[in-house]
Design a protein around this motif. Structure first.
Motif, PDB file in Angstrom:
ATOM      1  N   CYS B  23       0.855  -1.186   0.000  1.00  0.00           N
ATOM      2  CA  CYS B  23       0.000   0.000   0.000  1.00  0.00           C
ATOM      3  C   CYS B  23       0.887   1.230   0.000  1.00  0.00           C
ATOM      4  N   ASN B  24       0.640   2.124  -0.930  1.00  0.00           N
ATOM      5  CA  ASN B  24       1.317   3.416  -0.953  1.00  0.00           C
ATOM      6  C   ASN B  24       0.276   4.518  -0.953  1.00  0.00           C
ATOM      7  N   TYR B  25       0.604   5.630  -0.374  1.00  0.00           N
ATOM      8  CA  TYR B  25      -0.370   6.711  -0.277  1.00  0.00           C
ATOM      9  C   TYR B  25       0.265   8.025  -0.722  1.00  0.00           C
ATOM     10  N   SER B  26      -0.617   8.973  -1.009  1.00  0.00           N
ATOM     11  CA  SER B  26      -0.189  10.312  -1.367  1.00  0.00           C
ATOM     12  C   SER B  26      -1.080  11.282  -0.613  1.00  0.00           C
ATOM     13  N   TYR B  27      -0.447  12.094   0.267  1.00  0.00           N
ATOM     14  CA  TYR B  27      -1.218  13.033   1.081  1.00  0.00           C
ATOM     15  C   TYR B  27      -0.265  14.058   1.656  1.00  0.00           C
ATOM     16  N   SER B  28      -0.609  15.309   1.553  1.00  0.00           N
ATOM     17  CA  SER B  28       0.292  16.370   1.999  1.00  0.00           C
ATOM     18  C   SER B  28       0.234  16.602   3.505  1.00  0.00           C
ATOM     19  N   GLY B  29      -0.832  16.137   4.143  1.00  0.00           N
ATOM     20  CA  GLY B  29      -0.981  16.359   5.579  1.00  0.00           C
ATOM     21  C   GLY B  29      -0.435  15.200   6.385  1.00  0.00           C
ATOM     22  N   SER B  30      -0.855  15.128   7.632  1.00  0.00           N
ATOM     23  CA  SER B  30      -0.418  14.045   8.500  1.00  0.00           C
ATOM     24  C   SER B  30      -1.336  12.849   8.292  1.00  0.00           C
ATOM     25  N   PRO B  31      -0.816  11.754   7.779  1.00  0.00           N
ATOM     26  CA  PRO B  31      -1.696  10.651   7.389  1.00  0.00           C
ATOM     27  C   PRO B  31      -2.103   9.748   8.550  1.00  0.00           C
ATOM     28  N   GLU B  32      -3.300   9.214   8.425  1.00  0.00           N
ATOM     29  CA  GLU B  32      -3.726   8.119   9.295  1.00  0.00           C
ATOM     30  C   GLU B  32      -4.084   6.975   8.374  1.00  0.00           C
ATOM     31  N   LEU B  33      -3.423   5.857   8.578  1.00  0.00           N
ATOM     32  CA  LEU B  33      -3.615   4.722   7.671  1.00  0.00           C
ATOM     33  C   LEU B  33      -4.283   3.558   8.386  1.00  0.00           C
ATOM     34  N   PHE B  34      -5.086   2.847   7.622  1.00  0.00           N
ATOM     35  CA  PHE B  34      -5.831   1.713   8.140  1.00  0.00           C
ATOM     36  C   PHE B  34      -5.790   0.566   7.124  1.00  0.00           C
ATOM     37  N   TRP B  35      -5.957  -0.626   7.647  1.00  0.00           N
ATOM     38  CA  TRP B  35      -6.258  -1.773   6.803  1.00  0.00           C
ATOM     39  C   TRP B  35      -7.627  -2.302   7.210  1.00  0.00           C
ATOM     40  N   TYR B  36      -8.504  -2.421   6.197  1.00  0.00           N
ATOM     41  CA  TYR B  36      -9.803  -3.036   6.390  1.00  0.00           C
ATOM     42  C   TYR B  36      -9.803  -4.374   5.643  1.00  0.00           C
ATOM     43  N   VAL B  37     -10.586  -5.321   6.142  1.00  0.00           N
ATOM     44  CA  VAL B  37     -10.650  -6.637   5.522  1.00  0.00           C
ATOM     45  C   VAL B  37     -12.106  -7.018   5.297  1.00  0.00           C
ATOM     46  N   MET B  84     -10.535 -10.065   0.906  1.00  0.00           N
ATOM     47  CA  MET B  84     -10.191  -8.829   0.189  1.00  0.00           C
ATOM     48  C   MET B  84      -9.675  -7.845   1.232  1.00  0.00           C
ATOM     49  N   TYR B  85      -8.524  -7.259   0.965  1.00  0.00           N
ATOM     50  CA  TYR B  85      -7.907  -6.328   1.901  1.00  0.00           C
ATOM     51  C   TYR B  85      -7.850  -4.938   1.284  1.00  0.00           C
ATOM     52  N   TYR B  86      -8.327  -3.968   2.038  1.00  0.00           N
ATOM     53  CA  TYR B  86      -8.323  -2.581   1.586  1.00  0.00           C
ATOM     54  C   TYR B  86      -7.427  -1.740   2.489  1.00  0.00           C
ATOM     55  N   CYS B  87      -6.555  -1.013   1.867  1.00  0.00           N
ATOM     56  CA  CYS B  87      -5.782  -0.007   2.573  1.00  0.00           C
ATOM     57  C   CYS B  87      -6.575   1.296   2.502  1.00  0.00           C
ATOM     58  N   ALA B  88      -6.589   2.056   3.580  1.00  0.00           N
ATOM     59  CA  ALA B  88      -7.383   3.275   3.599  1.00  0.00           C
ATOM     60  C   ALA B  88      -6.635   4.400   4.282  1.00  0.00           C
ATOM     61  N   LEU B  89      -6.803   5.583   3.748  1.00  0.00           N
ATOM     62  CA  LEU B  89      -6.171   6.791   4.267  1.00  0.00           C
ATOM     63  C   LEU B  89      -7.260   7.699   4.821  1.00  0.00           C
ATOM     64  N   PHE B  90      -7.089   8.124   6.052  1.00  0.00           N
ATOM     65  CA  PHE B  90      -8.043   9.051   6.650  1.00  0.00           C
ATOM     66  C   PHE B  90      -7.414  10.440   6.680  1.00  0.00           C
ATOM     67  N   THR B  91      -8.151  11.409   6.185  1.00  0.00           N
ATOM     68  CA  THR B  91      -7.627  12.773   6.132  1.00  0.00           C
ATOM     69  C   THR B  91      -8.481  13.700   6.988  1.00  0.00           C
ATOM     70  N   ASP B  92      -7.842  14.794   7.403  1.00  0.00           N
ATOM     71  CA  ASP B  92      -8.565  15.874   8.083  1.00  0.00           C
ATOM     72  C   ASP B  92      -9.246  15.426   9.364  1.00  0.00           C
ATOM     73  N   ARG B  93      -8.492  14.703  10.199  1.00  0.00           N
ATOM     74  CA  ARG B  93      -9.055  14.285  11.487  1.00  0.00           C
ATOM     75  C   ARG B  93      -9.542  15.495  12.268  1.00  0.00           C
ATOM     76  N   GLY B  94     -10.687  15.366  12.886  1.00  0.00           N
ATOM     77  CA  GLY B  94     -11.237  16.451  13.694  1.00  0.00           C
ATOM     78  C   GLY B  94     -11.961  17.499  12.876  1.00  0.00           C
ATOM     79  N   SER B  95     -11.917  17.348  11.584  1.00  0.00           N
ATOM     80  CA  SER B  95     -12.596  18.301  10.705  1.00  0.00           C
ATOM     81  C   SER B  95     -13.868  17.678  10.171  1.00  0.00           C
ATOM     82  N   THR B  96     -14.820  18.528   9.829  1.00  0.00           N
ATOM     83  CA  THR B  96     -16.050  18.002   9.222  1.00  0.00           C
ATOM     84  C   THR B  96     -15.782  17.391   7.855  1.00  0.00           C
TER      85      THR B  96
END
Lengths: 113, 112
Positions: B23-37, B84-96
């Protein structure tokens, strides 16, 4: 005691029809989501609601209209169904907006004939 | 723009072999990464998250900010890991505007 439940599980209908999918969560979460999973299994957010208020509308056609009568329910109504709407639709919830993790429902497989 | 890339659509290994789902990601902020199955005929569920740095069902994943990667690893695969495994990126924690971006998923098959 399913946490996030969706109905129906399967929906087969003809092009041009209007249909609804219901979602309910019993986790006491404030935020609910709708995702679309296409035929290639790509999962993408459509909407999010926080305390009945629309927060995210991710460039979805206005044939799709979510409705949240209370924070435990988020329904999805689709007008004038098209072939490209065939997909699996997942409902999810999280404690608050901007929080993780999300809890997902089983999905509703929509097939347009 | 935010992006999550899972280069392998399908991955097959034999039972007992090591497995790595990329899994590779692209994000300019501070990333939060997850794996979902998503196991067959089951709902999508959280497997692990990078901030907890824990091992779930023998799986681990380390966030490498230099390589912008969050690969999922298990030293000895089991048949019940097939899913099936999904990598996920969460952005803008604490924001709407906070939201999850999913990769396209990797279907893992573990042969007996």
């Amino acid at each position: 005691d399913t946490a996030v439940s969706q109905t129906p599980k399967y929906l087969v209908t003809q092009m041009g029809n209007d249909k609804s999918i219901k979602c309910e969560q019993n986790l006491g979460h404030d935020t609910m989501y709708w995702y679309k999973q296409d035929s290639k299994k790509f999962l993408k957010i459509m909407f999010s609601y926080n305390n009945k208020e629309l927060i995210i509308n991710e460039t979805v056609p206005n044939r799709f209209s979510p409705k949240s009568p209370d924070k435990a329910h988020l329904n999805l109504h689709i007008n004038s169904l098209e072939l490209g709407d065939s997909a699996v639709y997942f409902c999810a919830s999280s404690q608050t907006q901007g929080d993780q993790p999300q809890h997902f429902g089983d999905g509703t497989r929509l097939s347009i004939l | 723009a935010q992006r999550v890339t899972q280069p392998e659509k399908l991955l097959s290994v034999f039972k007992g072999a090591p497995v790595e789902l990329k899994c590779n990601y692209s994000y300019s902020g501070s990333p939060e990464l997850f794996w979902y199955v998503q196991y067959s005929r089951q709902r999508l569920q959280l497997l692990l998250r990078h901030i907890s740095r824990e091992s779930i069902k023998g799986f681990t994943a380390d966030l490498n900010k230099g390589e912008t990667s969050f690969h999922l690893k298990k030293p000895f695969a089991q048949e019940e890991d097939s899913a099936m495994y999904y990598c996920a990126l969460f952005t803008d924690r604490g924001s709407t505007l906070g939201r999850l971006y999913f990769g396209r998923g990797t279907q893992l098959t573990v042969w007996p």
